[in-house]
Each structure stands twice: as C-alpha cells, then as structure tokens.
Design a protein around this motif. Structure first.
Motif, PDB file in Angstrom:
ATOM      1  N   ARG A  18       0.831  -1.216   0.000  1.00 51.03           N
ATOM      2  CA  ARG A  18       0.000   0.000   0.000  1.00 51.03           C
ATOM      3  C   ARG A  18       0.863   1.264   0.000  1.00 51.03           C
ATOM      4  NH1 ARG A  18      -3.349  -3.111   3.439  1.00 51.03           N
ATOM      5  NH2 ARG A  18      -2.246  -2.309   5.257  1.00 51.03           N
ATOM      6  N   SER A  19       1.946   1.237   0.753  1.00 47.18           N
ATOM      7  CA  SER A  19       2.804   2.439   0.782  1.00 47.18           C
ATOM      8  C   SER A  19       3.507   2.645  -0.569  1.00 47.18           C
ATOM      9  CB  SER A  19       3.828   2.358   1.921  1.00 47.18           C
ATOM     10  OG  SER A  19       4.761   1.343   1.669  1.00 47.18           O
ATOM     11  N   LYS A  53       2.334   1.624  -3.459  1.00 43.90           N
ATOM     12  CA  LYS A  53       1.269   2.014  -4.389  1.00 43.90           C
ATOM     13  C   LYS A  53       0.953   3.507  -4.254  1.00 43.90           C
ATOM     14  CE  LYS A  53      -3.334   0.304  -5.525  1.00 43.90           C
ATOM     15  NZ  LYS A  53      -4.397  -0.594  -5.090  1.00 43.90           N
ATOM     16  N   SER A  54       0.877   3.976  -3.018  1.00 48.82           N
ATOM     17  CA  SER A  54       0.589   5.416  -2.835  1.00 48.82           C
ATOM     18  C   SER A  54       1.776   6.277  -3.294  1.00 48.82           C
ATOM     19  CB  SER A  54       0.228   5.721  -1.387  1.00 48.82           C
ATOM     20  OG  SER A  54       1.335   5.480  -0.551  1.00 48.82           O
ATOM     21  N   SER A 102       1.512   8.959  -6.319  1.00 45.95           N
ATOM     22  CA  SER A 102       1.819  10.386  -6.148  1.00 45.95           C
ATOM     23  C   SER A 102       2.875  10.850  -7.167  1.00 45.95           C
ATOM     24  CB  SER A 102       2.308  10.676  -4.729  1.00 45.95           C
ATOM     25  OG  SER A 102       3.534  10.018  -4.500  1.00 45.95           O
TER      26      SER A 102
END
Length: 154
Positions: free
Chosen positions: A123-124, A126-127, A131
């Motif tokens: 998840r980190s 992917k974010s 960005s």
C-alpha cells in the motif's frame, strides 16, 4: 404364632414423651434414652424362622450365583483393563495433537504478521507510485478494471 404376636414383633417402639421445657431451667432432667433393639419377646418369636432359614436355601442355586458373580468379576476386570488402555492411548493422542495445534497456531500468527507487513508495504509503494506518476496509475487502474469486467462476463 398368633396375629397379635406377629403384629407386636413389627410394631415400632413408642415415641419418647416430650417434656415441657422452661428456658430458664437449663438443668432439667433429660428424658431416658429409647430402648435400643427389638422388644424382648421378638427374640423368641424369630428363633424358629432363623432355625428353618438354612434349610430353605438351595445350595446349588447359591453356588451358581457365586460362580456367576466370579465370572462377572473377571469380565469386569478385563473391561476395566481395556478402558484403562484406551484412556492411556487417548491421553497420548490428545497430548500430541495439542502440541501440534500450538505449533500450527504459532505458525499461523507469524504468517499473519508477515502478510500484514507485506500488504502495508504494498500500500505504501502504491501510494508513492500514484503520487509520482498519477496519469500512469489511473491508466493502469482503468486497464485492470476493464480486464476484471471481461473475466466476470465469461
């Protein structure tokens, strides 16, 4: 033996008389204890029955009952040994299974922690990618969404 004599043998002794008790007078005489045992005439009326009792017993039946009791006792002992053996086997099996269950539970807890860590990192990442490259991520998500709908239609 007459009916009156027979009834007197089986009668209960009379109940002791209750004395009126004054709470202030604690040293009042205690009533005499009840007569224990059968009345004196009972011994004389039962003696003929007791004398005839051994002659009324069939010794063959008694020996058969004793033999059957001995047989049942041996069956009981064998059954008891078998149950003790089953109990020991069950106890060992329970112990081994409980050890395996504890180990498996520890393994599953460890795997869950590792998977949580992996998904948190995904998840980190992917974010972070979303960005830095918002257009590429939106196109990739649209493409994944269209492929998923095609697979659902099949």
């Amino acid at each position: 033996m007459t009916t009156t004599e027979a009834n007197s043998v089986f009668e209960e002794p009379p109940a002791p008389q209750r004395l009126e008790h004054d709470p202030e007078d604690q040293e009042e005489a205690i009533p005499p204890p009840e007569q224990v045992g059968p009345p004196p005439e009972a011994g004389r009326t039962c003696d003929p029955f007791i004398d005839r009792f051994p002659s009324m017993m069939n010794h063959d039946n008694i020996s058969a009952v004793l033999d059957e009791q001995a047989h049942m006792m041996s069956v009981f002992e064998v059954t008891n040994e078998k149950l003790a053996s089953v109990n020991r086997i069950s106890e060992r099996s329970y112990f081994n299974t409980s050890v395996e269950l504890r180990q498996t539970t520890k393994t599953l807890v460890t795997m869950k922690k590792e998977l949580d860590s992996i998904f948190r990192r995904i998840r980190s990442l992917k974010s972070a990618v979303a960005s830095q490259y918002p257009e590429a991520c939106s196109q990739a998500l649209e493409q994944l969404h269209s492929e998923a709908t095609l697979q659902d239609e099949d």
